[in-house]
Design a protein around this motif. Structure first.
Motif, mmCIF file in Angstrom:
data_model
loop_
_atom_site.group_PDB
_atom_site.id
_atom_site.type_symbol
_atom_site.label_atom_id
_atom_site.label_comp_id
_atom_site.label_asym_id
_atom_site.label_seq_id
_atom_site.Cartn_x
_atom_site.Cartn_y
_atom_site.Cartn_z
ATOM 1 N N LEU A 1 33.900 71.677 27.861
ATOM 2 C CA LEU A 1 33.247 71.916 26.575
ATOM 3 C C LEU A 1 31.729 71.877 26.719
ATOM 4 N N THR A 2 31.228 70.954 27.509
ATOM 5 C CA THR A 2 29.786 70.874 27.748
ATOM 6 C C THR A 2 29.287 72.120 28.461
ATOM 7 N N ALA A 3 30.062 72.610 29.441
ATOM 8 C CA ALA A 3 29.674 73.822 30.173
ATOM 9 C C ALA A 3 29.648 75.046 29.270
ATOM 10 N N LEU A 4 30.491 75.050 28.224
ATOM 11 C CA LEU A 4 30.560 76.186 27.309
ATOM 12 C C LEU A 4 29.562 76.090 26.160
ATOM 13 N N ASP B 1 32.078 79.913 21.540
ATOM 14 C CA ASP B 1 32.697 79.049 20.538
ATOM 15 C C ASP B 1 33.987 78.502 21.141
ATOM 16 N N ALA B 2 34.165 77.194 21.081
ATOM 17 C CA ALA B 2 35.304 76.601 21.782
ATOM 18 C C ALA B 2 36.095 75.655 20.901
ATOM 19 N N THR C 1 47.320 83.047 20.386
ATOM 20 C CA THR C 1 47.556 84.348 19.757
ATOM 21 C C THR C 1 47.122 84.346 18.291
ATOM 22 N N GLU C 2 47.544 83.334 17.556
ATOM 23 C CA GLU C 2 47.214 83.275 16.129
ATOM 24 C C GLU C 2 45.720 83.048 15.893
ATOM 25 N N GLY C 3 45.075 82.334 16.820
ATOM 26 C CA GLY C 3 43.649 82.065 16.679
ATOM 27 C C GLY C 3 42.768 83.173 17.204
ATOM 28 N N LYS C 4 43.394 84.200 17.807
ATOM 29 C CA LYS C 4 42.667 85.355 18.343
ATOM 30 C C LYS C 4 41.562 84.928 19.317
ATOM 31 N N TYR C 5 41.965 84.100 20.264
ATOM 32 C CA TYR C 5 41.013 83.642 21.278
ATOM 33 C C TYR C 5 40.823 84.721 22.349
ATOM 34 N N ASP C 6 39.653 84.714 22.952
ATOM 35 C CA ASP C 6 39.350 85.662 24.032
ATOM 36 C C ASP C 6 39.615 85.070 25.403
ATOM 37 N N LEU C 7 39.581 83.751 25.482
ATOM 38 C CA LEU C 7 39.550 83.094 26.782
ATOM 39 C C LEU C 7 40.338 81.789 26.758
ATOM 40 N N PHE C 8 41.104 81.526 27.829
ATOM 41 C CA PHE C 8 41.835 80.270 27.966
ATOM 42 C C PHE C 8 41.374 79.578 29.238
ATOM 43 N N MET D 1 32.234 85.208 22.150
ATOM 44 C CA MET D 1 33.400 84.838 22.949
ATOM 45 C C MET D 1 34.004 83.554 22.374
ATOM 46 N N LYS D 2 35.306 83.569 22.155
ATOM 47 C CA LYS D 2 35.999 82.424 21.580
ATOM 48 C C LYS D 2 36.982 81.873 22.611
ATOM 49 N N ALA D 3 36.863 80.573 22.915
ATOM 50 C CA ALA D 3 37.631 79.984 24.005
ATOM 51 C C ALA D 3 38.514 78.839 23.534
ATOM 52 N N LEU D 4 39.693 78.742 24.163
ATOM 53 C CA LEU D 4 40.604 77.625 23.962
ATOM 54 C C LEU D 4 40.676 76.858 25.270
ATOM 55 N N VAL D 5 40.407 75.550 25.202
ATOM 56 C CA VAL D 5 40.350 74.707 26.389
ATOM 57 C C VAL D 5 41.514 73.724 26.381
ATOM 58 N N PHE D 6 42.158 73.540 27.549
ATOM 59 C CA PHE D 6 43.245 72.568 27.657
ATOM 60 C C PHE D 6 43.172 71.842 28.994
ATOM 61 N N SER D 7 43.504 70.563 28.968
ATOM 62 C CA SER D 7 43.766 69.813 30.186
ATOM 63 C C SER D 7 44.513 68.550 29.816
ATOM 64 N N ASP D 8 45.379 68.077 30.719
ATOM 65 C CA ASP D 8 46.015 66.788 30.504
ATOM 66 C C ASP D 8 45.080 65.653 30.931
ATOM 67 N N ASN D 9 43.933 66.018 31.514
ATOM 68 C CA ASN D 9 42.881 65.061 31.826
ATOM 69 C C ASN D 9 41.746 65.294 30.826
ATOM 70 N N GLN D 10 41.612 64.390 29.869
ATOM 71 C CA GLN D 10 40.679 64.626 28.769
ATOM 72 C C GLN D 10 39.222 64.584 29.210
#
Length: 297
Positions: free
Chosen positions: A17-20, A25-26, A67-74, A1-10
């Motif tokens: 990231l720690t939970a994953l 792969d994140a 899309t370009e990174g072919k992520y499975d999860l956001f 599983m490949k994940a992309l993580v975002f937040s305006d609160n770093q």
């Protein structure tokens, strides 16, 4: 599983990231400037988003990366901006969504999430094909991982959103979400002046003062940034002392993950006692001075 993580609160990003870690792969996307050591929490690649951070611009950049990174999860931190971007991602990319989760794991290609339900009365575990998730703060204790992330700068496209004016809320200098010990007061405190009577207890346990929704919003005896509850801050201290708080489910949703809960209330049937590890039935104005005296000894 490949994940992309975002937040305006770093800080929420480091928790996600720690939970994953060890589960997926994140990579992570953060708004510029990147905080120090952000590249040490397990993301393979760290996208630094520069430019005008309108929600529409962030969405356009992230949807292209996704899309370009072919992520499975956001996964997006559950902030106002994070929820906006997550909604756009779900709609535009036709991805099923799950909101306000506080735990994640994977089973046979399915995502298993946990979140509070019925206003925090129940913890719901669900197995689904969700691909867009909003994540509550505190999903894990952030811990640094081995190695460093590759930093990639991404210029945000022009935003159609223009900020006309900005008025900051009045706020204190304390972030109760980080407090290890919290002394929280409810309507049972009686008045704003009586808060002074419980401050010696907070000082004795080296804790921060917080309050329920009525105390912080309805009566404004404390500032809004000290509110604990479903519509306030979600806290996870080592010790949570509830004084004069009845324990409605909206409040419980904000403090249920506290390690040890001590409740003081003159109503022996108060719901807060169902959540408490230790309960004292009685007048808080008689009990608090005795607790302070015992602690000093």
């Amino acid at each position: 599983m490949k994940a992309l993580v975002f937040s305006d609160n770093q800080e929420i990003i480091t928790q996600i990231l720690t939970a994953l870690n060890g589960k997926a792969d994140a990579d992570a996307a953060v708004l510029s400037p990147v905080m120090e050591s952000m590249d040490q929490y397990g993301a393979t690649r760290l996208y630094e988003l520069t430019g005008n951070p309108g929600s529409d611009a962030i969405f356009q950049a992230l949807s292209k990366i996704f899309t370009e990174g072919k992520y499975d999860l956001f996964l997006a931190g559950s902030t106002v901006r994070g929820r906006e971007v997550a909604g756009m991602m779900s709609e535009a990319l036709n991805l099923p969504a799950m909101t306000e989760i506080n735990d994640i794991s994977f089973r046979d290609g399915k995502i298993v999430t946990k979140r509070f339900f019925y206003g925090g009365k129940t913890l719901l575990e669900e197995e689904s094909g969700a691909r867009v998730l909003t994540v509550m703060a505190g999903i894990s204790e952030a811990a640094r991982a081995q190695g460093k992330s590759e930093l990639v700068k991404v210029e945000l496209p022009a935003s159609k959103i223009t900020t006309v004016n900005r008025i900051d809320k009045m706020a204190g200098s304390v972030n109760i979400e980080k407090a290890q010990v919290i002394v929280s007061v409810g309507r049972g405190i009686g008045s704003k002046e009586n808060i002074e009577k419980v401050k010696p207890l907070a000082e004795a346990v080296h804790g921060e003062i917080a309050g329920s929704r009525p105390v912080c919003l309805d009566y404004q005896w404390l500032s809004e940034d000290r509110q604990v509850g479903l519509s306030g801050k979600k806290v996870k201290p080592k010790l949570y002392i509830a004084l004069g708080i009845s324990g409605q489910i909206q409040h419980i949703a904000g403090m249920r993950t506290s390690r040890v809960v001590v409740a003081v209330n003159k109503d022996k049937s108060a719901p807060i006692f169902e959540e408490a590890d230790y309960g004292i039935v009685g007048d808080l104005f008689q009990i608090v001075p005795k607790l302070v005296s015992a602690l000093k000894q």
